[in-house]
Design an enzyme around this catalytic site. Structure first.
Site, PDB file in Angstrom:
ATOM      1  N   GLU A 157      -6.956  -7.699  -0.946  1.00 14.17           N
ATOM      2  CA  GLU A 157      -7.626  -7.637   0.488  1.00 14.17           C
ATOM      3  C   GLU A 157      -8.835  -7.302   0.586  1.00 14.17           C
ATOM      4  O   GLU A 157      -9.490  -6.294   0.222  1.00 14.17           O
ATOM      5  CB  GLU A 157      -6.791  -6.636   1.635  1.00 14.17           C
ATOM      6  CG  GLU A 157      -5.174  -6.832   1.574  1.00 14.17           C
ATOM      7  CD  GLU A 157      -4.731  -6.048   2.714  1.00 14.17           C
ATOM      8  OE1 GLU A 157      -5.369  -4.887   3.017  1.00 14.17           O
ATOM      9  OE2 GLU A 157      -3.525  -6.164   3.077  1.00 14.17           O
ATOM     10  N   GLU A 186       0.833  -1.226   0.128  1.00 15.75           N
ATOM     11  CA  GLU A 186      -0.041   0.060  -0.142  1.00 15.75           C
ATOM     12  C   GLU A 186       0.820   1.171   0.215  1.00 15.75           C
ATOM     13  O   GLU A 186       0.740   2.109   0.730  1.00 15.75           O
ATOM     14  CB  GLU A 186      -0.850   0.101   1.201  1.00 15.75           C
ATOM     15  CG  GLU A 186      -1.941  -1.176   0.906  1.00 15.75           C
ATOM     16  CD  GLU A 186      -2.857  -1.320   2.239  1.00 15.75           C
ATOM     17  OE1 GLU A 186      -2.741  -0.627   3.266  1.00 15.75           O
ATOM     18  OE2 GLU A 186      -4.041  -2.134   2.183  1.00 15.75           O
TER      19      GLU A 186
END
Length: 604
Positions: free
Chosen positions: A262, A186
């Site tokens: 995710e 991320e």
């Protein structure tokens, strides 16, 4: 004699050949990216993955948890590797012992016929202390992380050099289960140094990694522009509706392999919050859309486990409030902290079964669960009688500057000039109990935005000030990653800077607790002890509602933190850490001087 030696030599050569044959007999597959999809042995492959973290699960339970993932309909396991879990000090690595045995975990994944999404960081987030980065980095006063800072890059290079041979050994093209390696994590939510991402990618390639790489970012343009690289698969955190995939395609090439890296069946919880809960319908609707549209995805997390010891991380709110994570990482996940199938698990398993011709494996039997009645703890020792040799410093420094990564740190000084009034601790990280001449004055709590306390007048000519500080978990996400622990700046009394301190390092290791000197002192900062007699062992939760704030050790294992602010009042104790007969339980409490009772219960 020569004949016997010849026969012996032939037998040895045969055995060596058999051994090598067994090693080379692993089934080799291929995995690649093309046409916006994933390809296993040149056939389209839909990744259905469940994430768990071996550092949060006792090694004795690894196989069971992997089997649980498989029985819910997954063909792949995803796993973070926490760098700081394996390198606590510079160039002191452990990838072999106990819960740190990385190869054992990888082999268990393969034994169960599963593939592996490998997420080695170096930064992982994961609600883990410092996002997986080692605390020793913070001993460099001006270091910058997740960028082209040479000091950081040197440490990353050392880590990658040690873990890359393990990854290479278990790549799918070498007969192992690893199909992809994630690059960073991320990054588009943190920074925009694409030079750093390119350097990191090239480093892994230089060390011999050949499987495809992927990035993982939120499905927003600014995140994807900063966090992706050409030629890599793109993971979206999260992505269930079509618009998330469409948003990604506006930034990356049309033939990029995109998946949901995710998918959140639950969520994390901080101290002082209510337990986070995610509805079954919301999760099953998202999974149904992904299955209907042939999209690959990864449950984050399918089983959370526990932030044993001091490994829980922290966040900051939008207003800047410090938010440490609770010890449990149950996460409201389909497989709960005990490893049991929840209603969410059963609903998702039933859904996936509808898309398969062959029946799913049976759900593994859960481990035994026990309880035990109230047991009165006994006073055992006082931290004030068990202090190490201090370091003398002109001004306080964070614990990282005295080569300490976690636990408690005590700052002591004699007051000259001002001896009462407003005590201000600038940038206290994170929780402190304050004493004057040995008398408890009060606490300072970063989670409440506190940084000061009033010291009363005293008849003592040169009062002794003690500030006992607990580091409650380094921030693991966002711009405030540099989160040193202890007193990280300065201390004033009525505006006067206090000088000349003694600093006592108290990492609160199991070894330290095992060597405590038993004393009769009664003062906040007490250790309590009892022996728990068990006829049979099993998993349980130890209920700490009769205590205030502290740490629990069972047979030398640090179960983590408890705190009466909630929501967690019970700590998970694996049955694998208990034994029939005597079990030693030690409790450290910041505030309590009177012993309370503990009891064993069957649920969180």
């Amino acid at each position: 004699m020569k004949t016997k030696l010849l026969v012996l030599l032939l037998v040895l050569l045969h055995n060596m050949g058999s051994s090598l044959g067994a090693q080379n007999n692993k089934e080799v597959h291929s995995f690649h990216l093309a046409e916006g999809r994933f390809w296993l042995d040149n056939k389209p492959f839909q990744i259905i993955s469940g994430e768990l973290h071996f550092s949060r699960i006792p090694v004795e339970y690894w196989r069971h948890r992997i089997q649980m993932v498989k029985a819910m309909g997954c063909n792949t396991v995803a796993c973070y590797v926490m760098w700081n879990y394996h390198e606590s000090e510079p160039d002191r690595f452990d990838f072999q012992t106990g819960n740190k045995n990385l190869e054992k975990f990888i082999q268990l994944v393969q034994d169960e016929g599963m593939y592996l999404l490998f997420r080695p960081g170096p930064y992982v987030c994961g609600e883990w202390d410092f996002g997986g980065l080692p605390a020793y980095l913070l001993s460099v006063p001006d270091i910058k992380v997740r960028c082209m800072d040479p000091r950081y890059m040197e440490a990353v290079n050392r880590y990658v050099s040690r873990i890359a041979p393990i990854i290479k050994k278990y790549e799918i093209n070498n007969g192992g289960p690893i199909i992809m390696v994630q690059l960073e994590n991320e990054y588009g939510s943190y920074g925009n140094d694409r030079n750093y991402l390119h350097w990191l990618h090239d480093l892994w390639v230089e060390k011999g990694i050949k499987v495809p790489f992927y990035t993982a970012d939120g499905a927003q343009r600014f995140m994807l522009e900063a966090g992706t690289l050409p030629g890599l698969a793109v993971g979206l955190d999260p992505a269930a509706p079509q618009r998330a995939f469409d948003a990604a395609l506006k930034v990356v090439c049309p033939d990029t392999s995109i998946f949901c890296s995710e998918l959140y069946p639950g969520w994390l919880t901080h101290w002082r919050e209510q337990w986070s809960r995610t509805s079954i319908d919301k999760v099953t609707n998202n999974v149904k859309w992904l299955l209907d549209n042939g999209k690959s995805f990864n449950y984050y997390v399918i089983h959370g486990g526990t932030n044993f010891g001091f490994w829980a991380g922290a966040n900051t709110s939008q207003s800047g409030t410090y938010q440490p994570d609770v010890t449990s990482y149950d996460y409201d996940a389909p497989i709960n902290e005990l490893g049991q199938a929840t209603p969410k698990y059963l609903a998702l398993r039933e859904l996936v079964q509808k898309y398969r011709k062959e029946p799913l494996p049976s759900i593994p039997e859960p481990f035994p669960v026990i309880s035990f009645p109230d047991i009165k703890m006994q006073r055992y020792a006082c931290i004030w009688d068990n202090l190490p040799t201090p370091k003398s410093l002109v001004q306080p420094v964070p614990m990282e500057m005295v080569n300490q990564s976690s636990g408690l740190i005590l700052y002591r000084t004699k007051l000259l000039g001002h001896k009462s009034g407003k005590l201000h601790v600038n940038e206290l990280h994170d929780y402190a109990t304050v004493f004057l001449n040995g008398e408890y004055i009060g606490s300072i709590d970063r989670t409440q935005g506190q940084n000061s306390i009033v010291l009363p007048k005293t008849a003592v000519e040169n009062p002794v000030l003690d500030i006992l500080v607990e580091g409650m978990g380094r921030i693991n996400f966002g711009a405030q990653l540099i989160d040193r622990k202890g007193i990280t700046d300065y201390v004033t009394l009525n505006g006067m800077t206090l000088m000349n301190w003694e600093v006592f390092s108290l990492p609160m290791t199991s070894e330290y607790v095992s060597k405590l000197k038993e004393t009769n002192t009664v003062r906040p900062g007490m250790f309590f002890k009892t022996m728990l007699q068990l006829d049979k062992v099993g998993d349980c939760y130890i209920d700490m509602q009769n205590f205030t704030k502290g740490i629990v050790y069972v047979n030398g294992h640090n179960l983590g933190r408890y705190w009466n602010v909630g929501p967690q009042f019970r700590l998970y104790c694996p049955g694998a850490w208990l034994k029939a007969g005597d079990n030693e339980i030690v409790v450290f409490d910041f505030h309590q001087t009177e012993p309370g009772c503990i009891r064993g219960v069957e649920s969180l």
